[in-house]
Enzyme design. Structure first.
Site, PDB file in Angstrom:
ATOM      1  N   VAL A  14     -16.337 -35.474  34.924  1.00 56.34           N
ATOM      2  CA  VAL A  14     -17.664 -34.860  34.767  1.00 56.34           C
ATOM      3  C   VAL A  14     -17.586 -33.626  33.860  1.00 56.34           C
ATOM      4  O   VAL A  14     -18.461 -33.402  33.025  1.00 56.34           O
ATOM      5  CB  VAL A  14     -18.272 -34.491  36.144  1.00 56.34           C
ATOM      6  N   ALA A  43     -11.283 -23.690  32.922  1.00 54.27           N
ATOM      7  CA  ALA A  43     -10.068 -23.715  33.753  1.00 54.27           C
ATOM      8  C   ALA A  43      -9.742 -25.155  34.100  1.00 54.27           C
ATOM      9  O   ALA A  43     -10.635 -25.922  34.479  1.00 54.27           O
ATOM     10  CB  ALA A  43     -10.285 -22.916  35.031  1.00 54.27           C
ATOM     11  N   GLU A 129     -28.111 -30.568  41.005  1.00 57.26           N
ATOM     12  CA  GLU A 129     -28.736 -31.872  40.703  1.00 57.26           C
ATOM     13  C   GLU A 129     -27.697 -32.993  40.636  1.00 57.26           C
ATOM     14  O   GLU A 129     -27.936 -34.121  41.080  1.00 57.26           O
ATOM     15  CB  GLU A 129     -29.493 -31.770  39.371  1.00 57.26           C
ATOM     16  N   GLY A 134     -25.880 -38.841  40.841  1.00 61.94           N
ATOM     17  CA  GLY A 134     -25.450 -38.663  39.445  1.00 61.94           C
ATOM     18  C   GLY A 134     -26.563 -38.208  38.531  1.00 61.94           C
ATOM     19  O   GLY A 134     -27.095 -37.106  38.662  1.00 61.94           O
ATOM     20  N   ILE A 136     -29.647 -39.288  38.155  1.00 63.27           N
ATOM     21  CA  ILE A 136     -31.054 -39.401  38.571  1.00 63.27           C
ATOM     22  C   ILE A 136     -31.549 -38.026  39.021  1.00 63.27           C
ATOM     23  O   ILE A 136     -30.918 -37.401  39.867  1.00 63.27           O
ATOM     24  CB  ILE A 136     -31.209 -40.380  39.763  1.00 63.27           C
ATOM     25  N   GLY A 187     -13.961 -43.993  36.420  1.00 54.25           N
ATOM     26  CA  GLY A 187     -14.294 -42.604  36.779  1.00 54.25           C
ATOM     27  C   GLY A 187     -15.397 -42.476  37.812  1.00 54.25           C
ATOM     28  O   GLY A 187     -15.947 -41.395  37.997  1.00 54.25           O
ATOM     29  N   GLU A 190     -14.287 -41.224  44.028  1.00 55.86           N
ATOM     30  CA  GLU A 190     -13.841 -39.880  44.408  1.00 55.86           C
ATOM     31  C   GLU A 190     -12.319 -39.812  44.351  1.00 55.86           C
ATOM     32  O   GLU A 190     -11.629 -40.846  44.363  1.00 55.86           O
ATOM     33  CB  GLU A 190     -14.302 -39.576  45.846  1.00 55.86           C
ATOM     34  N   LYS A 205     -24.301 -36.990  50.358  1.00 58.78           N
ATOM     35  CA  LYS A 205     -25.515 -36.940  49.528  1.00 58.78           C
ATOM     36  C   LYS A 205     -26.772 -37.050  50.389  1.00 58.78           C
ATOM     37  O   LYS A 205     -27.780 -36.385  50.133  1.00 58.78           O
ATOM     38  CB  LYS A 205     -25.467 -38.072  48.497  1.00 58.78           C
TER      39      LYS A 205
END
Ligand code: NDP
Ligand code: HSE
Length: 437
Positions: A14, A43, A129, A134, A136, A187, A190, A205
Protein backbone atom coordinates in the site's frame (compact mmCIF):
# COMPACT_ATOMS: atom_id res chain seq x y z
CA UNK A 1 0.01 27.71 -0.15
CA UNK A 2 2.68 25.74 1.68
CA UNK A 3 2.72 22.09 0.56
CA UNK A 4 1.40 19.37 2.89
CA UNK A 5 4.42 17.39 4.03
CA UNK A 6 3.81 13.68 4.45
CA UNK A 7 5.90 11.16 6.35
CA UNK A 8 5.33 7.61 5.15
CA UNK A 9 5.70 4.64 7.50
CA UNK A 10 6.11 1.48 5.40
CA UNK A 11 6.60 1.41 1.65
CA UNK A 12 5.30 -2.10 0.97
CA UNK A 13 2.20 -2.92 -1.07
CA UNK A 14 0.00 0.00 0.00
CA UNK A 15 2.88 2.38 0.77
CA UNK A 16 4.36 1.72 -2.68
CA UNK A 17 0.96 2.27 -4.29
CA UNK A 18 0.53 5.51 -2.36
CA UNK A 19 3.90 6.78 -3.52
CA UNK A 20 3.09 5.91 -7.15
CA UNK A 21 -0.40 7.43 -7.16
CA UNK A 22 0.73 10.64 -5.45
CA UNK A 23 3.53 11.01 -7.97
CA UNK A 24 1.53 10.12 -11.09
CA UNK A 25 -1.48 12.30 -10.25
CA UNK A 26 0.33 15.06 -8.37
CA UNK A 27 -1.07 17.92 -10.47
CA UNK A 28 -4.66 16.71 -10.33
CA UNK A 29 -4.35 16.05 -6.60
CA UNK A 30 -2.87 19.50 -5.93
CA UNK A 31 -5.71 21.13 -7.89
CA UNK A 32 -8.17 19.37 -5.59
CA UNK A 33 -6.29 19.92 -2.33
CA UNK A 34 -5.37 23.50 -3.11
CA UNK A 35 -1.69 22.75 -2.55
CA UNK A 36 0.93 20.14 -3.30
CA UNK A 37 1.01 16.96 -1.22
CA UNK A 38 4.61 15.79 -0.95
CA UNK A 39 6.11 12.74 0.66
CA UNK A 40 9.17 14.16 2.43
CA UNK A 41 10.37 11.17 4.45
CA UNK A 42 9.90 7.40 4.28
CA UNK A 43 10.59 4.78 6.92
CA UNK A 44 10.94 1.13 5.99
CA UNK A 45 12.91 -1.83 7.21
CA UNK A 46 14.20 -2.48 3.70
CA UNK A 47 16.02 0.70 2.71
CA UNK A 48 17.30 -0.68 -0.57
CA UNK A 49 13.78 -1.52 -1.77
CA UNK A 50 12.57 1.86 -0.49
CA UNK A 51 15.33 3.56 -2.50
CA UNK A 52 14.31 1.68 -5.65
CA UNK A 53 10.67 2.72 -5.28
CA UNK A 54 11.33 6.35 -4.39
CA UNK A 55 14.16 6.84 -6.86
CA UNK A 56 16.58 8.10 -4.21
CA UNK A 57 15.30 11.69 -3.95
CA UNK A 58 13.45 11.33 -0.67
CA UNK A 59 14.89 11.06 2.85
CA UNK A 60 14.84 7.43 4.00
CA UNK A 61 15.21 5.92 7.44
CA UNK A 62 14.80 2.50 8.99
CA UNK A 63 13.63 4.08 12.25
CA UNK A 64 9.94 4.92 12.01
CA UNK A 65 10.23 7.25 15.02
CA UNK A 66 12.50 9.48 12.90
CA UNK A 67 9.43 10.23 10.82
CA UNK A 68 6.89 10.77 13.60
CA UNK A 69 9.33 13.04 15.44
CA UNK A 70 10.32 15.06 12.37
CA UNK A 71 9.07 18.67 12.80
CA UNK A 72 8.93 19.04 9.00
CA UNK A 73 6.25 16.32 8.73
CA UNK A 74 2.61 17.51 8.90
CA UNK A 75 0.87 14.16 8.36
CA UNK A 76 2.04 10.66 9.19
CA UNK A 77 0.77 7.89 6.93
CA UNK A 78 0.96 4.60 8.82
CA UNK A 79 1.21 1.64 6.45
CA UNK A 80 3.35 -0.84 8.35
CA UNK A 81 0.44 -2.77 9.89
CA UNK A 82 0.20 -4.68 13.18
CA UNK A 83 -0.94 -3.51 16.59
CA UNK A 84 2.05 -2.85 18.80
CA UNK A 85 4.57 -0.64 17.06
CA UNK A 86 1.86 0.90 14.87
CA UNK A 87 -0.03 1.95 18.00
CA UNK A 88 3.07 3.50 19.56
CA UNK A 89 3.88 5.35 16.36
CA UNK A 90 0.35 6.65 15.84
CA UNK A 91 0.05 7.82 19.45
CA UNK A 92 3.46 9.48 19.23
CA UNK A 93 2.51 11.23 15.99
CA UNK A 94 -0.68 12.50 17.65
CA UNK A 95 1.27 13.63 20.71
CA UNK A 96 3.55 15.54 18.33
CA UNK A 97 0.49 17.32 16.90
CA UNK A 98 0.56 15.51 13.55
CA UNK A 99 -2.45 14.28 11.64
CA UNK A 100 -2.49 10.56 10.87
CA UNK A 101 -3.74 8.59 7.90
CA UNK A 102 -3.83 4.82 8.31
CA UNK A 103 -5.06 1.74 6.46
CA UNK A 104 -4.66 -0.34 9.60
CA UNK A 105 -8.07 -1.73 10.46
CA UNK A 106 -6.65 -4.13 13.05
CA UNK A 107 -5.15 -1.20 14.94
CA UNK A 108 -8.35 0.85 14.83
CA UNK A 109 -10.74 -2.00 15.65
CA UNK A 110 -8.67 -2.98 18.69
CA UNK A 111 -7.18 0.33 19.88
CA UNK A 112 -9.34 2.84 18.02
CA UNK A 113 -11.18 4.15 21.09
CA UNK A 114 -7.90 5.16 22.71
CA UNK A 115 -6.45 6.54 19.46
CA UNK A 116 -9.48 8.65 18.55
CA UNK A 117 -9.72 10.01 22.10
CA UNK A 118 -6.05 11.03 21.97
CA UNK A 119 -6.51 12.65 18.54
CA UNK A 120 -9.56 14.59 19.65
CA UNK A 121 -7.76 15.85 22.75
CA UNK A 122 -4.87 17.05 20.60
CA UNK A 123 -7.11 18.51 17.87
CA UNK A 124 -5.63 16.36 15.11
CA UNK A 125 -7.29 14.07 12.58
CA UNK A 126 -7.00 10.30 12.29
CA UNK A 127 -8.28 9.40 8.81
CA UNK A 128 -8.88 5.79 7.85
CA UNK A 129 -10.79 5.44 4.56
CA UNK A 130 -8.37 2.73 3.37
CA UNK A 131 -8.96 0.62 6.46
CA UNK A 132 -12.35 -0.63 5.24
CA UNK A 133 -13.02 -2.11 1.81
CA UNK A 134 -9.81 -0.78 0.20
CA UNK A 135 -10.63 1.71 -2.52
CA UNK A 136 -14.39 1.95 -1.89
CA UNK A 137 -15.19 5.26 -0.17
CA UNK A 138 -17.46 3.54 2.35
CA UNK A 139 -16.27 5.55 5.34
CA UNK A 140 -17.16 8.77 3.55
CA UNK A 141 -20.54 7.34 2.53
CA UNK A 142 -21.38 6.23 6.07
CA UNK A 143 -20.00 9.30 7.76
CA UNK A 144 -21.20 12.00 5.39
CA UNK A 145 -23.40 10.80 2.52
CA UNK A 146 -25.84 8.92 4.75
CA UNK A 147 -25.87 11.31 7.69
CA UNK A 148 -29.61 11.99 7.36
CA UNK A 149 -30.40 8.34 8.03
CA UNK A 150 -30.86 6.08 10.98
CA UNK A 151 -28.70 3.21 9.78
CA UNK A 152 -30.53 -0.10 10.24
CA UNK A 153 -28.00 -2.61 8.99
CA UNK A 154 -24.71 -2.97 7.18
CA UNK A 155 -23.64 -6.11 5.32
CA UNK A 156 -20.53 -6.50 3.24
CA UNK A 157 -18.03 -8.62 1.42
CA UNK A 158 -15.12 -6.86 3.07
CA UNK A 159 -12.24 -9.25 2.63
CA UNK A 160 -10.80 -9.48 -0.86
CA UNK A 161 -8.62 -12.50 -0.12
CA UNK A 162 -11.49 -14.77 0.94
CA UNK A 163 -13.73 -13.54 -1.86
CA UNK A 164 -10.91 -14.25 -4.31
CA UNK A 165 -10.43 -17.73 -2.80
CA UNK A 166 -14.14 -18.58 -2.89
CA UNK A 167 -14.45 -17.35 -6.48
CA UNK A 168 -11.40 -19.20 -7.81
CA UNK A 169 -12.38 -22.40 -6.00
CA UNK A 170 -15.90 -22.25 -7.43
CA UNK A 171 -15.07 -21.13 -10.96
CA UNK A 172 -11.80 -22.95 -11.58
CA UNK A 173 -12.01 -25.84 -9.15
CA UNK A 174 -8.63 -24.80 -7.66
CA UNK A 175 -7.30 -25.86 -4.27
CA UNK A 176 -7.72 -23.59 -1.27
CA UNK A 177 -3.95 -23.49 -0.58
CA UNK A 178 -3.01 -22.61 -4.18
CA UNK A 179 -5.50 -19.78 -4.38
CA UNK A 180 -4.35 -18.38 -1.04
CA UNK A 181 -0.75 -18.32 -2.35
CA UNK A 182 -1.92 -16.38 -5.40
CA UNK A 183 -3.80 -13.87 -3.20
CA UNK A 184 -0.58 -13.38 -1.20
CA UNK A 185 1.41 -12.88 -4.40
CA UNK A 186 -1.06 -10.25 -5.56
CA UNK A 187 -0.67 -8.35 -2.28
CA UNK A 188 -4.25 -8.87 -1.05
CA UNK A 189 -3.55 -11.02 2.00
CA UNK A 190 -2.62 -9.80 5.47
CA UNK A 191 0.85 -10.47 6.90
CA UNK A 192 -0.85 -13.31 8.81
CA UNK A 193 -3.30 -14.77 6.26
CA UNK A 194 -5.30 -16.53 8.98
CA UNK A 195 -6.67 -13.03 9.65
CA UNK A 196 -8.24 -13.21 6.19
CA UNK A 197 -9.25 -16.86 6.14
CA UNK A 198 -10.71 -16.96 9.65
CA UNK A 199 -12.75 -13.77 9.21
CA UNK A 200 -10.72 -11.67 11.67
CA UNK A 201 -9.82 -9.01 9.08
CA UNK A 202 -13.48 -8.75 8.07
CA UNK A 203 -14.45 -8.45 11.74
CA UNK A 204 -11.97 -5.58 12.16
CA UNK A 205 -13.58 -3.74 9.24
CA UNK A 206 -17.11 -4.55 10.38
CA UNK A 207 -16.30 -3.23 13.86
CA UNK A 208 -15.26 0.10 12.34
CA UNK A 209 -18.31 0.37 10.07
CA UNK A 210 -20.70 -0.53 12.90
CA UNK A 211 -19.10 2.08 15.17
CA UNK A 212 -19.59 4.88 12.66
CA UNK A 213 -22.93 3.55 11.41
CA UNK A 214 -24.57 3.30 14.82
CA UNK A 215 -22.62 5.91 16.79
CA UNK A 216 -20.94 3.59 19.27
CA UNK A 217 -17.36 2.82 20.34
CA UNK A 218 -15.34 0.05 18.68
CA UNK A 219 -16.21 -3.32 20.25
CA UNK A 220 -14.12 -5.79 18.28
CA UNK A 221 -13.82 -8.18 21.23
CA UNK A 222 -17.60 -8.79 21.06
CA UNK A 223 -17.70 -9.62 17.34
CA UNK A 224 -18.59 -13.18 16.33
CA UNK A 225 -16.08 -14.49 13.81
CA UNK A 226 -16.27 -17.59 11.65
CA UNK A 227 -14.09 -17.95 8.54
CA UNK A 228 -14.14 -20.06 5.41
CA UNK A 229 -11.66 -22.77 6.37
CA UNK A 230 -14.42 -25.26 7.25
CA UNK A 231 -16.61 -24.43 4.27
CA UNK A 232 -17.25 -27.51 2.10
CA UNK A 233 -17.41 -27.40 -1.69
CA UNK A 234 -20.61 -29.48 -1.65
CA UNK A 235 -22.40 -26.78 0.36
CA UNK A 236 -21.40 -24.13 -2.17
CA UNK A 237 -22.77 -26.41 -4.93
CA UNK A 238 -26.02 -27.22 -3.12
CA UNK A 239 -26.54 -23.54 -2.32
CA UNK A 240 -26.11 -22.74 -6.02
CA UNK A 241 -28.70 -25.39 -6.94
CA UNK A 242 -31.12 -23.66 -4.58
CA UNK A 243 -30.41 -20.21 -6.08
CA UNK A 244 -27.93 -18.87 -3.53
CA UNK A 245 -24.32 -17.72 -3.56
CA UNK A 246 -22.08 -18.28 -0.55
CA UNK A 247 -20.00 -15.28 0.57
CA UNK A 248 -18.03 -14.40 3.67
CA UNK A 249 -20.18 -11.56 4.95
CA UNK A 250 -19.70 -9.08 7.74
CA UNK A 251 -23.16 -8.22 9.08
CA UNK A 252 -24.14 -5.66 11.67
CA UNK A 253 -27.78 -4.95 12.51
CA UNK A 254 -29.40 -2.71 15.01
CA UNK A 255 -32.21 -4.55 16.83
CA UNK A 256 -34.42 -3.76 19.83
CA UNK A 257 -32.27 -6.09 21.96
CA UNK A 258 -28.86 -4.78 20.85
CA UNK A 259 -26.48 -4.82 17.92
CA UNK A 260 -25.59 -7.91 15.91
CA UNK A 261 -21.92 -7.93 14.93
CA UNK A 262 -20.97 -11.08 13.06
CA UNK A 263 -18.76 -12.43 10.30
CA UNK A 264 -19.47 -15.82 8.76
CA UNK A 265 -20.04 -17.61 5.45
CA UNK A 266 -23.54 -16.62 4.35
CA UNK A 267 -26.01 -17.73 1.71
CA UNK A 268 -27.34 -14.77 -0.30
CA UNK A 269 -30.00 -15.05 -3.03
CA UNK A 270 -28.28 -15.01 -6.45
CA UNK A 271 -30.65 -12.26 -7.56
CA UNK A 272 -28.94 -9.79 -5.20
CA UNK A 273 -26.15 -7.79 -6.84
CA UNK A 274 -23.85 -8.49 -3.91
CA UNK A 275 -24.09 -12.24 -4.50
CA UNK A 276 -22.39 -11.63 -7.85
CA UNK A 277 -19.37 -9.77 -6.49
CA UNK A 278 -16.40 -11.91 -7.40
CA UNK A 279 -12.62 -12.05 -7.21
CA UNK A 280 -10.92 -9.63 -4.82
CA UNK A 281 -13.77 -7.14 -5.25
CA UNK A 282 -15.62 -5.92 -2.19
CA UNK A 283 -19.16 -4.66 -1.79
CA UNK A 284 -21.06 -3.19 1.11
CA UNK A 285 -24.81 -2.78 1.42
CA UNK A 286 -25.98 -0.15 3.89
CA UNK A 287 -29.65 0.14 4.77
CA UNK A 288 -30.72 3.59 5.93
CA UNK A 289 -34.28 4.27 7.05
CA UNK A 290 -34.71 7.13 4.58
CA UNK A 291 -32.69 6.01 1.58
CA UNK A 292 -33.32 2.24 1.78
CA UNK A 293 -30.58 -0.22 0.80
CA UNK A 294 -27.55 1.31 -0.95
CA UNK A 295 -24.69 -0.65 -2.50
CA UNK A 296 -21.01 0.30 -2.73
CA UNK A 297 -18.73 -1.79 -4.93
CA UNK A 298 -15.08 -1.73 -5.89
CA UNK A 299 -11.61 -3.13 -5.34
CA UNK A 300 -11.17 -4.04 -1.69
CA UNK A 301 -7.44 -4.68 -1.69
CA UNK A 302 -4.26 -4.19 -3.67
CA UNK A 303 -1.66 -1.45 -4.02
CA UNK A 304 -3.33 1.30 -6.06
CA UNK A 305 -6.98 0.75 -5.07
CA UNK A 306 -5.99 1.07 -1.43
CA UNK A 307 -3.67 3.99 -2.23
CA UNK A 308 -6.68 5.71 -3.80
CA UNK A 309 -8.30 5.83 -0.36
CA UNK A 310 -5.07 6.82 1.42
CA UNK A 311 -4.53 9.74 -0.94
CA UNK A 312 -8.19 10.83 -0.68
CA UNK A 313 -7.66 11.01 3.08
CA UNK A 314 -4.59 13.15 2.53
CA UNK A 315 -6.65 15.56 0.42
CA UNK A 316 -9.30 15.66 3.16
CA UNK A 317 -6.66 16.29 5.82
CA UNK A 318 -5.15 19.03 3.70
CA UNK A 319 -8.53 20.77 3.52
CA UNK A 320 -9.62 20.09 7.11
CA UNK A 321 -6.33 21.30 8.55
CA UNK A 322 -7.49 24.80 7.74
CA UNK A 323 -10.78 24.39 9.63
CA UNK A 324 -11.30 24.75 13.36
CA UNK A 325 -11.29 21.23 14.93
CA UNK A 326 -14.85 21.60 16.27
CA UNK A 327 -16.17 22.28 12.74
CA UNK A 328 -14.62 19.23 11.08
CA UNK A 329 -16.52 16.08 10.14
CA UNK A 330 -16.36 14.02 13.37
CA UNK A 331 -13.83 11.22 12.99
CA UNK A 332 -16.38 8.63 14.09
CA UNK A 333 -19.33 10.25 12.27
CA UNK A 334 -21.15 11.21 15.49
CA UNK A 335 -20.02 13.95 17.87
CA UNK A 336 -17.75 12.16 20.34
CA UNK A 337 -19.93 13.25 23.28
CA UNK A 338 -22.89 11.54 21.56
CA UNK A 339 -21.34 8.07 21.18
CA UNK A 340 -23.46 5.48 23.02
CA UNK A 341 -22.27 2.08 24.15
CA UNK A 342 -24.83 -0.21 22.56
CA UNK A 343 -24.85 -3.85 23.71
CA UNK A 344 -23.47 -6.35 21.21
CA UNK A 345 -25.62 -9.48 21.09
CA UNK A 346 -23.94 -12.85 21.62
CA UNK A 347 -24.33 -15.09 18.57
CA UNK A 348 -26.95 -17.30 20.26
CA UNK A 349 -29.24 -14.24 20.45
CA UNK A 350 -29.08 -13.24 16.77
CA UNK A 351 -31.90 -13.88 14.32
CA UNK A 352 -31.21 -15.57 11.01
CA UNK A 353 -32.55 -17.94 8.41
CA UNK A 354 -30.51 -21.13 8.03
CA UNK A 355 -29.20 -23.67 5.55
CA UNK A 356 -28.85 -27.12 7.10
CA UNK A 357 -27.22 -30.16 5.52
CA UNK A 358 -27.68 -33.48 7.22
CA UNK A 359 -26.77 -37.01 6.31
CA UNK A 360 -29.80 -39.22 6.84
CA UNK A 361 -30.60 -42.89 6.33
CA UNK A 362 -32.77 -43.21 3.24
CA UNK A 363 -35.76 -44.92 4.95
CA UNK A 364 -39.38 -44.03 5.73
CA UNK A 365 -40.08 -41.65 8.59
CA UNK A 366 -36.67 -39.97 8.83
CA UNK A 367 -37.77 -36.69 7.31
CA UNK A 368 -40.81 -36.67 9.58
CA UNK A 369 -38.54 -37.02 12.63
CA UNK A 370 -36.35 -34.16 11.47
CA UNK A 371 -39.21 -31.83 10.60
CA UNK A 372 -40.86 -32.61 13.96
CA UNK A 373 -37.74 -31.41 15.79
CA UNK A 374 -37.90 -28.15 13.83
CA UNK A 375 -41.67 -27.77 14.25
CA UNK A 376 -41.40 -28.36 18.03
CA UNK A 377 -39.18 -25.29 18.17
CA UNK A 378 -41.41 -23.25 15.87
CA UNK A 379 -38.76 -23.28 13.15
CA UNK A 380 -40.49 -22.99 9.83
CA UNK A 381 -39.10 -24.71 6.71
CA UNK A 382 -38.73 -22.64 3.55
CA UNK A 383 -37.36 -25.27 1.15
CA UNK A 384 -36.02 -28.79 1.19
CA UNK A 385 -33.93 -30.91 -1.19
CA UNK A 386 -32.92 -34.56 -0.90
CA UNK A 387 -30.02 -35.92 -2.94
CA UNK A 388 -29.87 -39.50 -4.20
CA UNK A 389 -27.60 -41.69 -2.04
CA UNK A 390 -24.33 -42.43 -3.81
CA UNK A 391 -23.98 -45.94 -5.30
CA UNK A 392 -23.73 -48.55 -2.55
CA UNK A 393 -24.61 -46.08 0.20
CA UNK A 394 -27.78 -46.04 2.29
CA UNK A 395 -27.51 -42.44 3.52
CA UNK A 396 -28.38 -39.31 1.57
CA UNK A 397 -27.75 -35.60 1.98
CA UNK A 398 -30.83 -33.62 2.94
CA UNK A 399 -30.69 -29.87 2.62
CA UNK A 400 -33.20 -27.74 4.50
CA UNK A 401 -33.62 -23.99 4.26
CA UNK A 402 -35.50 -22.44 7.18
CA UNK A 403 -37.21 -19.16 7.81
CA UNK A 404 -35.80 -16.78 10.39
CA UNK A 405 -35.42 -18.01 13.95
CA UNK A 406 -33.30 -17.13 16.96
CA UNK A 407 -29.90 -18.85 16.85
CA UNK A 408 -30.22 -20.52 20.25
CA UNK A 409 -33.39 -22.26 18.99
CA UNK A 410 -31.44 -23.53 16.02
CA UNK A 411 -28.56 -24.68 18.27
CA UNK A 412 -31.01 -26.76 20.30
CA UNK A 413 -32.73 -28.16 17.19
CA UNK A 414 -29.41 -29.15 15.63
CA UNK A 415 -28.34 -30.94 18.84
CA UNK A 416 -31.62 -32.91 18.78
CA UNK A 417 -31.33 -33.73 15.08
CA UNK A 418 -27.75 -34.96 15.54
CA UNK A 419 -28.98 -37.24 18.33
CA UNK A 420 -31.52 -38.99 16.04
CA UNK A 421 -30.43 -42.56 15.26
CA UNK A 422 -31.12 -42.11 11.52
CA UNK A 423 -28.75 -39.13 11.28
CA UNK A 424 -25.02 -39.66 10.95
CA UNK A 425 -22.31 -37.12 11.71
CA UNK A 426 -22.69 -33.42 12.32
CA UNK A 427 -25.30 -31.14 10.81
CA UNK A 428 -23.74 -28.43 8.65
CA UNK A 429 -25.28 -25.06 9.41
CA UNK A 430 -24.84 -21.90 7.36
CA UNK A 431 -26.68 -18.66 7.96
CA UNK A 432 -28.71 -16.99 5.19
CA UNK A 433 -29.54 -13.34 4.60
CA UNK A 434 -32.09 -11.87 2.20
CA UNK A 435 -30.47 -8.38 2.18
CA UNK A 436 -33.57 -7.09 0.44
CA UNK A 437 -35.23 -4.56 2.70
P1 NDP B 1 3.30 -4.75 3.45
O1 NDP B 1 3.85 -5.83 4.31
O2 NDP B 1 3.31 -4.95 1.98
O3 NDP B 1 4.05 -3.39 3.76
C1 NDP B 1 4.44 -3.00 5.05
C2 NDP B 1 5.79 -2.34 4.90
O4 NDP B 1 6.15 -1.81 6.17
C3 NDP B 1 6.87 -3.32 4.49
O5 NDP B 1 7.71 -2.73 3.55
C4 NDP B 1 7.58 -3.58 5.82
O6 NDP B 1 8.93 -3.96 5.66
C5 NDP B 1 7.49 -2.23 6.47
N1 NDP B 1 7.65 -2.31 7.91
C6 NDP B 1 7.18 -3.24 8.75
N2 NDP B 1 7.57 -2.98 10.01
C7 NDP B 1 8.33 -1.86 9.95
C8 NDP B 1 9.03 -1.10 10.91
N3 NDP B 1 9.07 -1.46 12.18
N4 NDP B 1 9.71 -0.02 10.50
C9 NDP B 1 9.73 0.34 9.21
N5 NDP B 1 9.07 -0.35 8.24
C10 NDP B 1 8.38 -1.44 8.61
O7 NDP B 1 1.82 -4.47 3.98
P2 NDP B 1 0.61 -3.81 3.18
O8 NDP B 1 1.09 -2.64 2.42
O9 NDP B 1 -0.13 -4.87 2.48
O10 NDP B 1 -0.32 -3.36 4.38
C11 NDP B 1 -0.05 -2.20 5.13
C12 NDP B 1 -1.27 -1.86 5.95
O11 NDP B 1 -2.37 -1.62 5.08
C13 NDP B 1 -1.74 -2.97 6.89
O12 NDP B 1 -2.27 -2.39 8.04
C14 NDP B 1 -2.83 -3.66 6.09
O13 NDP B 1 -3.78 -4.29 6.91
C15 NDP B 1 -3.44 -2.47 5.41
N6 NDP B 1 -4.18 -2.73 4.19
C16 NDP B 1 -3.61 -3.50 3.20
C17 NDP B 1 -4.27 -3.68 2.02
C18 NDP B 1 -3.69 -4.48 0.91
O14 NDP B 1 -4.37 -4.67 -0.10
N7 NDP B 1 -2.47 -4.97 1.03
C19 NDP B 1 -5.60 -3.10 1.80
C20 NDP B 1 -6.09 -2.31 2.89
C21 NDP B 1 -5.40 -2.15 4.05
P3 NDP B 1 9.24 -5.56 5.55
O15 NDP B 1 8.67 -6.00 4.25
O16 NDP B 1 10.73 -5.61 5.59
O17 NDP B 1 8.56 -6.19 6.71
N1 HSE C 1 -6.27 -8.63 3.46
C1 HSE C 1 -7.28 -7.68 3.14
C2 HSE C 1 -8.23 -8.28 2.14
C3 HSE C 1 -6.65 -6.44 2.56
O1 HSE C 1 -7.95 -9.34 1.60
O2 HSE C 1 -9.30 -7.72 1.95
C4 HSE C 1 -7.62 -5.33 2.40
O3 HSE C 1 -8.01 -4.83 3.64
Amino acid sequence: MKPLNVGLLGIGTVGGGTFTVLKRNQDEIARRAGRAINIVKVADRDLERARQITGGNIALTDDAFDVVNDPNVDVVVELIGGYTLAKELVLKAIENGKHVVTANKALLAVHGNEIFAAAEKKGVIVAYEAAVAGGIPIIKALREGLSANRIEWIAGIINGTTNFILTEMREKGLDFADVLKEAQRLGYAEADPTFDVEGIDAAHKLTIMAAIGFGMPMQFDKAYTEGISNLQGEDIRYAEELGYGVKLLGISKRTDKGVELRVHPTLIPEKRLIANVNGAMNAVVVKGDAVGPTLYYGAGAGAEPTASAVVADLVDVSRAQLIDAAQRVPMLAFQSSELATLAILPIREINSAYYLRLRALDKPGVLAEVTKVLADRAISIDAMMQKEPADGEDAADIIILTHITIEKNMDAAIAEIEALSAISGKVTRLRMEELGR
